[in-house]
Design a protein around this motif. Structure first.
Motif, PDB file in Angstrom:
ATOM      1  N   VAL A   1      24.232  48.135 -87.214  1.00 41.90           N
ATOM      2  CA  VAL A   1      23.510  46.964 -86.737  1.00 41.90           C
ATOM      3  C   VAL A   1      22.699  47.450 -85.551  1.00 41.90           C
ATOM      4  CG1 VAL A   1      23.706  44.654 -85.772  1.00 41.90           C
ATOM      5  CG2 VAL A   1      25.325  45.420 -87.505  1.00 41.90           C
TER       6      VAL A   1
ATOM      7  N   GLN B   1      18.056  40.460 -82.043  1.00 39.89           N
ATOM      8  CA  GLN B   1      19.321  39.933 -81.559  1.00 39.89           C
ATOM      9  C   GLN B   1      19.666  40.465 -80.170  1.00 39.89           C
ATOM     10  OE1 GLN B   1      19.032  42.222 -83.836  1.00 39.89           O
ATOM     11  NE2 GLN B   1      20.662  43.742 -83.743  1.00 39.89           N
TER      12      GLN B   1
ATOM     13  N   ILE C   1      31.797  38.858 -78.668  1.00 36.91           N
ATOM     14  CA  ILE C   1      32.008  39.753 -79.797  1.00 36.91           C
ATOM     15  C   ILE C   1      33.509  39.838 -80.031  1.00 36.91           C
ATOM     16  CG2 ILE C   1      31.544  42.021 -80.768  1.00 36.91           C
ATOM     17  CD1 ILE C   1      28.993  40.590 -79.941  1.00 36.91           C
TER      18      ILE C   1
ATOM     19  N   PRO D   1      24.679  41.994 -78.649  1.00 36.97           N
ATOM     20  CA  PRO D   1      24.962  42.211 -80.079  1.00 36.97           C
ATOM     21  C   PRO D   1      23.976  43.151 -80.761  1.00 36.97           C
ATOM     22  CG  PRO D   1      23.923  40.091 -79.776  1.00 36.97           C
ATOM     23  CD  PRO D   1      24.131  40.655 -78.391  1.00 36.97           C
TER      24      PRO D   1
ATOM     25  N   LEU E   1      26.352  47.442 -83.141  1.00 34.93           N
ATOM     26  CA  LEU E   1      27.738  46.975 -83.174  1.00 34.93           C
ATOM     27  C   LEU E   1      28.684  47.942 -83.874  1.00 34.93           C
ATOM     28  CD1 LEU E   1      27.353  43.123 -83.736  1.00 34.93           C
ATOM     29  CD2 LEU E   1      27.809  44.379 -81.618  1.00 34.93           C
TER      30      LEU E   1
ATOM     31  N   PRO F   1      30.624  44.182 -89.261  1.00 33.04           N
ATOM     32  CA  PRO F   1      30.159  43.189 -88.287  1.00 33.04           C
ATOM     33  C   PRO F   1      29.599  41.958 -89.013  1.00 33.04           C
ATOM     34  CG  PRO F   1      29.090  45.345 -88.008  1.00 33.04           C
ATOM     35  CD  PRO F   1      29.700  45.305 -89.365  1.00 33.04           C
ATOM     36  N   HIS F   2      29.924  40.777 -88.519  1.00 31.44           N
ATOM     37  CA  HIS F   2      29.444  39.529 -89.127  1.00 31.44           C
ATOM     38  C   HIS F   2      28.958  38.584 -88.026  1.00 31.44           C
ATOM     39  CE1 HIS F   2      31.231  40.542 -93.049  1.00 31.44           C
ATOM     40  NE2 HIS F   2      32.280  40.963 -92.367  1.00 31.44           N
ATOM     41  N   ALA F   3      27.769  38.024 -88.225  1.00 28.74           N
ATOM     42  CA  ALA F   3      27.288  36.985 -87.324  1.00 28.74           C
ATOM     43  C   ALA F   3      27.990  35.675 -87.666  1.00 28.74           C
ATOM     44  CB  ALA F   3      25.783  36.822 -87.463  1.00 28.74           C
TER      45      ALA F   3
ATOM     46  N   TRP G   1      29.637  36.982 -82.712  1.00 30.39           N
ATOM     47  CA  TRP G   1      29.824  37.971 -83.762  1.00 30.39           C
ATOM     48  C   TRP G   1      31.306  38.288 -83.918  1.00 30.39           C
ATOM     49  CZ3 TRP G   1      25.870  40.742 -86.448  1.00 30.39           C
ATOM     50  CH2 TRP G   1      24.576  40.383 -86.076  1.00 30.39           C
TER      51      TRP G   1
END
Length: 277
Positions: A7, A12, A43, A59, A62, A87-89, A94
């Motif tokens: 990422v 972002q 995070i 973010p 990541l 990693p997920h938003a 996150w």
């Protein structure tokens, strides 16, 4: 060597605050200005499906951050110990989901906690003074660095800080060769997060921290010393002053520590014999 989807820094990492009042404190008139500001977001780090920590960070990068965090926390000894990173938003922030081998997962579960902290400070899940002051492994790597190399790295650092140049509000951690060439840099609102990202990026690129030195735009706290020592990087240079515990921990671990670094001067706290020229 494992390779993960990164990422990367992008929209972002910063936002543009439009139509803000530029308040003049002298005799000039106030003015409306547009200024970029860095994103600071929670995070959450999950290990084996269990919440381990929540950090306030920028973010970006990541995957680098997750790898460096796991290595700095002693949850993984190398990149191959980390089975997966996702990693997920999510709404408001996150989540980074990691899978570690059994030993690392057990260690994480023993320290698990879910309260929010300001940044990755080296105290995640540690609940007593004895653990905070546990002995560090000695730094086995050794390099000789000329004073001109430190000056060279400092002079070129701004060119490696795009987020800082646009916002003026983030820290940078750079890895430099013994001659002062900057190889890699990572940025974050938290100085500890920036160093974790750098350590993770070096691991992903198979660059050994033992072959150069770290340069940070930060106060030299003991957590930065600990992360540097655990990475087996032989030298840490910071642009601001050290704390007493940072000085003590660096000396005991055999880390060369250079602080208050400026273009024309620096304070060598420990390891003076490793500064040449």
């Amino acid at each position: 060597m494992r390779v993960y989807d990164q990422v990367v820094s992008g929209p972002q990492a910063q936002e543009t605050a439009l139509d803000r009042l530029g308040l003049n404190l002298g005799r000039e008139a106030d003015a409306r200005i547009a200024r970029a500001v860095p994103v600071e977001a929670p995070i959450a780090i999950e290990i084996g499906g269990i919440g381990y920590a929540v950090m306030m960070a920028t973010p970006s990068d990541l995957v680098d951050y997750a790898i460096g965090f796991a290595l700095s926390e002693g949850l993984a000894s190398n990149l191959d110990d980390i089975a997966d990173i996702q990693p997920h938003a999510v709404e408001g922030g996150w989540i980074i989901r990691m899978m570690l081998p059994l030993e690392g997962t057990k260690k994480a579960m023993a320290r698990a906690r879910v309260r929010v902290t300001e940044s990755s400070c080296g105290l995640c899940g540690i609940d007593n003074i004895e653990q905070v002051l546990r002995p560090l492994p000695p730094v086995t790597a050794r390099i000789s660095v000329e004073r001109s190399a430190i000056s060279r790295a400092l002079a070129s650092l701004p060119d490696h800080q795009p987020l800082s140049q646009s916002t003026g509000a983030v820290h940078a951690a750079a890895f430099c060769t013994p001659t002062g060439e900057i190889v890699l840099t990572r940025e974050d609102v938290g100085r500890h997060n920036a160093l974790d990202k750098l350590i993770g990026a070096l691991a992903q690129k198979s660059i050994d921290p033992a072959t150069g030195f770290f340069l940070l735009t930060a106060r030299c706290s003991y957590e930065l010393v600990e992360k540097t020592v655990r990475a087996n990087c032989p030298m840490l240079v910071t642009i601001s002053a050290p704390t007493t515990l940072a000085v003590e921990r660096a000396a005991r671990a055999g880390l060369t520590l250079v602080t208050l670094a400026r273009a024309d001067a620096a304070l060598v706290v420990s390891g003076l014999e490793n500064i040449a020229g």
